[in-house]
Enzyme design. Structure first.
Site, PDB file in Angstrom:
ATOM      1  N   HIS A   1       0.865  -1.285  -0.035  1.00 50.63           N
ATOM      2  CA  HIS A   1       0.078   0.055   0.021  1.00 50.63           C
ATOM      3  C   HIS A   1       0.886   1.181   0.029  1.00 50.63           C
ATOM      4  CE1 HIS A   1       0.633   0.706   4.211  1.00 50.63           C
ATOM      5  NE2 HIS A   1       0.221  -0.453   4.515  1.00 50.63           N
TER       6      HIS A   1
ATOM      7  N   HIS B   1       4.162   1.257   2.287  1.00 53.67           N
ATOM      8  CA  HIS B   1       5.184   0.720   1.703  1.00 53.67           C
ATOM      9  C   HIS B   1       5.657   1.564   0.603  1.00 53.67           C
ATOM     10  CE1 HIS B   1       2.316  -2.619   3.030  1.00 53.67           C
ATOM     11  NE2 HIS B   1       3.260  -2.858   3.775  1.00 53.67           N
TER      12      HIS B   1
ATOM     13  N   CYS C   1       2.351  -9.337  21.430  1.00 56.34           N
ATOM     14  CA  CYS C   1       1.484  -8.757  20.409  1.00 56.34           C
ATOM     15  C   CYS C   1       1.671  -9.400  19.017  1.00 56.34           C
ATOM     16  CB  CYS C   1       1.652  -7.279  20.163  1.00 56.34           C
ATOM     17  SG  CYS C   1       0.701  -6.596  18.950  1.00 56.34           S
TER      18      CYS C   1
ATOM     19  N   CYS D   1       2.592  -7.019  16.184  1.00 58.64           N
ATOM     20  CA  CYS D   1       4.063  -6.771  16.051  1.00 58.64           C
ATOM     21  C   CYS D   1       5.087  -7.824  16.182  1.00 58.64           C
ATOM     22  CB  CYS D   1       4.537  -6.130  17.381  1.00 58.64           C
ATOM     23  SG  CYS D   1       3.465  -4.445  17.699  1.00 58.64           S
TER      24      CYS D   1
ATOM     25  N   CYS E   1      -2.101  -2.933  22.456  1.00 52.17           N
ATOM     26  CA  CYS E   1      -0.888  -2.471  21.559  1.00 52.17           C
ATOM     27  C   CYS E   1      -1.598  -1.042  21.110  1.00 52.17           C
ATOM     28  CB  CYS E   1      -0.734  -3.471  20.717  1.00 52.17           C
ATOM     29  SG  CYS E   1       0.360  -3.063  19.224  1.00 52.17           S
TER      30      CYS E   1
ATOM     31  N   HIS F   1      -1.824  -1.748  17.112  1.00 52.59           N
ATOM     32  CA  HIS F   1      -2.650  -2.764  16.388  1.00 52.59           C
ATOM     33  C   HIS F   1      -4.008  -2.768  17.151  1.00 52.59           C
ATOM     34  CE1 HIS F   1       1.300  -4.199  15.129  1.00 52.59           C
ATOM     35  NE2 HIS F   1       0.571  -4.026  13.883  1.00 52.59           N
TER      36      HIS F   1
ATOM     37  N   LYS G   1      -3.520   5.718  11.122  1.00 52.12           N
ATOM     38  CA  LYS G   1      -2.464   5.244  10.187  1.00 52.12           C
ATOM     39  C   LYS G   1      -3.095   4.439   9.424  1.00 52.12           C
ATOM     40  CE  LYS G   1       1.537   1.970  10.356  1.00 52.12           C
ATOM     41  NZ  LYS G   1       2.233   0.951  11.226  1.00 52.12           N
TER      42      LYS G   1
ATOM     43  N   LYS H   1      -3.351  -2.355   6.784  1.00 55.40           N
ATOM     44  CA  LYS H   1      -4.447  -3.226   6.294  1.00 55.40           C
ATOM     45  C   LYS H   1      -5.085  -3.617   7.520  1.00 55.40           C
ATOM     46  CE  LYS H   1      -5.015  -7.924   4.920  1.00 55.40           C
ATOM     47  NZ  LYS H   1      -4.656  -9.276   5.029  1.00 55.40           N
TER      48      LYS H   1
HETATM   49  N1  MSP Z   1       8.681  -7.067   8.149  1.00 56.43           N
HETATM   50  C1  MSP Z   1       8.809  -6.010   9.011  1.00 56.43           C
HETATM   51  C2  MSP Z   1      10.172  -5.116   8.685  1.00 56.43           C
HETATM   52  C3  MSP Z   1      11.238  -6.035   8.839  1.00 56.43           C
HETATM   53  S1  MSP Z   1      12.741  -5.045   8.554  1.00 56.43           S
HETATM   54  C4  MSP Z   1      14.207  -5.967   8.728  1.00 56.43           C
HETATM   55  C5  MSP Z   1       7.690  -5.093   8.716  1.00 56.43           C
HETATM   56  N2  MSP Z   1       7.006  -5.193   7.819  1.00 56.43           N
HETATM   57  S2  MSP Z   1       5.789  -4.196   7.144  1.00 56.43           S
HETATM   58  O1  MSP Z   1       5.113  -4.817   6.261  1.00 56.43           O
HETATM   59  O2  MSP Z   1       4.979  -4.190   8.703  1.00 56.43           O
HETATM   60  O3  MSP Z   1       6.353  -2.664   6.976  1.00 56.43           O
HETATM   61  C6  MSP Z   1       6.424  -1.884   7.997  1.00 56.43           C
HETATM   62  C7  MSP Z   1       7.302  -0.745   7.000  1.00 56.43           C
HETATM   63  O4  MSP Z   1       6.159  -0.312   6.089  1.00 56.43           O
HETATM   64  C8  MSP Z   1       7.145   0.479   7.866  1.00 56.43           C
HETATM   65  O5  MSP Z   1       8.409   0.815   8.824  1.00 56.43           O
HETATM   66  C9  MSP Z   1       7.105   1.415   6.712  1.00 56.43           C
HETATM   67  O6  MSP Z   1       8.413   1.509   5.994  1.00 56.43           O
HETATM   68  C10 MSP Z   1       6.084   0.896   5.837  1.00 56.43           C
HETATM   69  N3  MSP Z   1       4.724   1.346   6.289  1.00 56.43           N
HETATM   70  C11 MSP Z   1       3.736   0.723   6.470  1.00 56.43           C
HETATM   71  N4  MSP Z   1       2.465   1.397   6.725  1.00 56.43           N
HETATM   72  C12 MSP Z   1       2.848   2.569   7.059  1.00 56.43           C
HETATM   73  C13 MSP Z   1       2.339   3.889   6.889  1.00 56.43           C
HETATM   74  N5  MSP Z   1       0.918   3.901   7.056  1.00 56.43           N
HETATM   75  N6  MSP Z   1       2.873   4.956   6.699  1.00 56.43           N
HETATM   76  C14 MSP Z   1       4.229   5.067   6.325  1.00 56.43           C
HETATM   77  N7  MSP Z   1       4.959   3.919   6.414  1.00 56.43           N
HETATM   78  C15 MSP Z   1       4.297   2.625   6.548  1.00 56.43           C
HETATM   79  O7  MSP Z   1       7.280  -4.013   9.756  1.00 56.43           O
END
Ligand code: MSP
Length: 645
Positions: free
Chosen positions: A17, A20, A125, A128, A142, A145, A294, A297
């Site tokens: 999304h 990412h 959690c 997380c 949390c 979440h 925020k 998903k």
């Molecule tokens: N798998 C772990 C990361 C492991 S790294 C060794 C993880 N994955 S995640 O799919 O949840 O991705 C989190 C990251 O996605 C955030 O740190 C950020 O880079 C991005 N984002 C996900 N949602 C976001 C927002 N709503 N806003 C900005 N960035 C976001 O955590």
């Protein structure tokens, strides 16, 4: 010089999304910028594929975890090219090479006594994928979440994180740039001011099998974070890959604030235990929110990047995300804000500058870059600003201040648009005695376009490739690909033949404004927007008495002691001051260079001590119970001062 920039590896329990996409666009932009500086760059992204969350998502879909992770990882991999993102390496934690290196690392850390077996009970959690401390909970839940963590008691293996606490604190204190922006560094230091607990790094196979088996006890798999963080090393071929040699010492990790703790605490202590140098920098950004929440998903408010690309174009999406978010702070997504940026910054400012300048070059020099040498009255306004913009741009890009870098470039765009108006090439073209001056003016404009093509390239690579073609340059010309070679002034060769290209940014229509929702007896009811009663009919002669003109805003500043008023200096075509009640809706720097409509023959009035000679027209909208003003403008380049008939 070398650069190694990484994004988090994303969980494959959800489709990509905008959140990412943002992190990955930032990493891509930064790596392109470093390449413009002549650096050797490695940019890595990938997917995190083990753990509870993934196993559960696969079970929900009734497929094997492997089948499931292959599919979603493929979606991430396929999304990046749509966003103009070109990583050098896409790593998956299910890659055999990664898995075997994680096992080797575990064995090493175990052998040196940094891993021990113990019983533990704590609050876990699932979202997380980690144990939370009581302090982290908000109302027992949390905060990320919105679910209460489960109390879990089991025997597990632990990593002696506490052993490295002081060393980590010392490093953070001695290296102010290690974690930026500063607020996140402070957050980490404050967390580290309490004694650090050791980290549980295993999960019993009775509870979870989808993970990397511990090499010293196969009744456990590796905790997903211990597995995932190591990707930053395995992606370089650690321990003996050539890439590891070249890049590890300069590693820069990019994350959002949600995963600050694993990156600022777990990861550096793991690296210290391995006896490796710490990564160079951790860059932390805020969240993309939708209506203050925020985007995620689990909340179900995601915006899909592929759809945005379809609707607005890839470079518009890249520009929007980098311009709209101040790195480190949260930002809000709405389709109104992306449309506004596209129409105003891209179509009006940049697009118009490009098309006006190119059209004049075609008309007055047959599309050939003219020789400015014969000009007797040469001016250096654009050259001077370009020099300062270049410096500010580089500093801002190096410090992940992308919005600042873009603001600086837009100052140059705005000045160039003004330069056209002040120098009136169309008037110079009528006078054969002014040919030298005309050529100098056109040369300065085309040189600004070349510099913009160079500087904007990391943000909008596709558009810049088009702009380069228009300027008659090869896509790989150092004039638009190297800051060292192309960063100077006066470099576009005289005699270069310009090429015709399509409009850079076709305007988009703002979608229908949401209708205001009113609360009636506890239920939400949509209120119809009633047409406002029209003012009394007027005659044509009365209408004719109102003199409407197009005006260019050449300067804007807040009126002292007023929250509502901006003092605008406009050209229509003579310069005059107009005070407008738009300060709540526009920042002064956003509107400089804009062509707006004004009533030019109103009796002057004094507002907060400033005399206003006219009125700016704006549409008034009601949106969710609040009103908003949107400046009226014209759809194409118009000479300021033109009458509106
Ligand atoms: N798998 C772990 C990361 C492991 S790294 C060794 C993880 N994955 S995640 O799919 O949840 O991705 C989190 C990251 O996605 C955030 O740190 C950020 O880079 C991005 N984002 C996900 N949602 C976001 C927002 N709503 N806003 C900005 N960035 C976001 O955590």
């Amino acid at each position: 010089m070398t650069t190694y920039i990484t994004t988090p590896i994303y969980y494959v329990n959800a489709e990509p999304h905008l959140g990412h996409a943002y992190t990955t666009i930032v990493a891509d932009t930064y790596s392109r910028f470093r390449r413009l500086q002549g650096e050797k760059v490695r940019f890595q992204t990938g997917t995190d594929e083990h753990g509870d969350k993934i196993a559960e998502a696969a079970a929900r879909e009734g497929v094997s975890p492997k089948e499931y992770v292959d599919r979603i990882s493929g979606m991430f991999r396929d999304t990046w090219p749509l966003l103009g993102v070109a990583p050098d390496n896409f790593i998956r934690t299910t890659d055999a090479k990664h898995m075997s290196t994680v096992q080797k690392i575990l064995q090493q850390v175990y052998d040196q006594g940094d891993i021990y077996f113990d019983e533990y009970s704590g609050l876990y959690c699932k979202g997380c994928e980690r144990f939370l401390t009581e302090k982290e909970l908000v109302d027992g839940k949390c905060p990320d979440h919105q679910i209460a963590p489960a109390q879990i008691a089991e025997q597990n293996y632990f990593f002696r994180m506490s052993r490295y606490q002081q060393q980590l604190i010392d490093h953070i204190q001695a290296n102010p740039e290690f974690i930026t922006p500063e607020r996140y560094r402070n957050e980490v230091l404050s967390f580290l001011s309490e004694p650090l607990e050791d980290l549980c790094i295993s999960r019993p196979t009775s509870r979870l099998t989808w993970g990397i088996p511990l090499p010293f006890d196969d009744s456990f798999v590796t905790y997903v974070w211990f597995d995932a963080l190591i990707n930053y090393l395995t992606g370089l071929g650690y321990p003996d890959g050539e890439e590891f040699e070249s890049y590890w010492g300069v590693a820069e990790h990019l994350i959002a604030k949600d995963i600050l703790k694993p990156h600022a605490i777990y990861w550096p202590t793991m690296i210290l235990s391995l006896g490796l140098p710490l990564y160079k920098k951790l860059h932390v950004h805020g969240y993309w929110n939708v209506d203050e929440t925020k985007m995620s998903k689990s909340i179900g408010n995601v915006v899909r990047p592929a759809e945005l690309v379809e609707e607005y174009g890839v470079d518009c999406l890249r520009y929007f995300t980098l311009r709209e978010m101040s790195f480190g702070l949260d930002a809000s997504f709405s389709s109104e804000s992306i449309v506004a940026r596209k129409n105003s910054d891209l179509a009006n400012d940049l697009g118009n500058l490009y098309s006006r300048s190119m059209a004049m070059l075609v008309k007055y020099t047959g599309g050939v870059v003219p020789n400015p040498a014969a000009d007797q009255t040469s001016d250096t306004v654009l050259e001077e600003l370009a020099g300062s913009v270049l410096l500010r741009y580089q500093e801002a890009m190096e410090n992940f201040q992308f919005h600042r870098a873009l603001q600086a470039m837009w100052e140059l765009i705005s000045l160039a648009n003004k330069y056209i108006v002040t120098n009136e090439p169309w008037a110079l073209a009528k006078d054969p005695g002014q040919e030298g001056r005309l050529h100098a003016v056109l040369y300065n404009l085309v040189e600004v376009l070349r510099l913009l093509t160079l500087l904007l390239q990391p943000v909008m690579p596709g558009t810049c490739a088009k702009m380069a073609t228009g300027l008659g340059l090869e896509g790989d010309s150092p004039l638009v690909n190297s800051l060292e070679i192309g960063g100077g002034w006066g470099l576009l060769p005289v005699g270069t033949e310009l090429q015709k290209i399509d409009a850079l940014f076709p305007r988009v229509e703002q979608k229908k404004v949401k209708q205001p929702v009113q609360k009636v007896s506890g239920k939400k009811k949509k209120e119809k927007v009633k047409a406002e009663p029209l003012a009394g009919i007027i005659t044509f002669d009365q209408f004719k008495a109102v003199e409407l003109r197009v005006a260019e805003i050449v300067a804007a500043e807040p009126v002292k002691k007023s929250d509502r008023l901006l003092k605008l200096t406009v050209k229509a075509p003579e310069e005059r001051v107009i005070v407008a009640g738009i300060a709540e809706y526009y920042r002064p720097e956003e509107i400089v260079g804009m062509l707006v409509l004004i009533v030019a023959n109103l009796e002057p009035v004094r507002l907060m001590g400033v005399e206003s000679q006219g009125m700016v027209l704006a549409a008034k909208m009601e949106e969710e119970g609040k009103s908003r003003l949107v400046l009226s403008t014209v759809s194409g380049p118009v000479v300021p001062g033109s009458r509106v008939a």
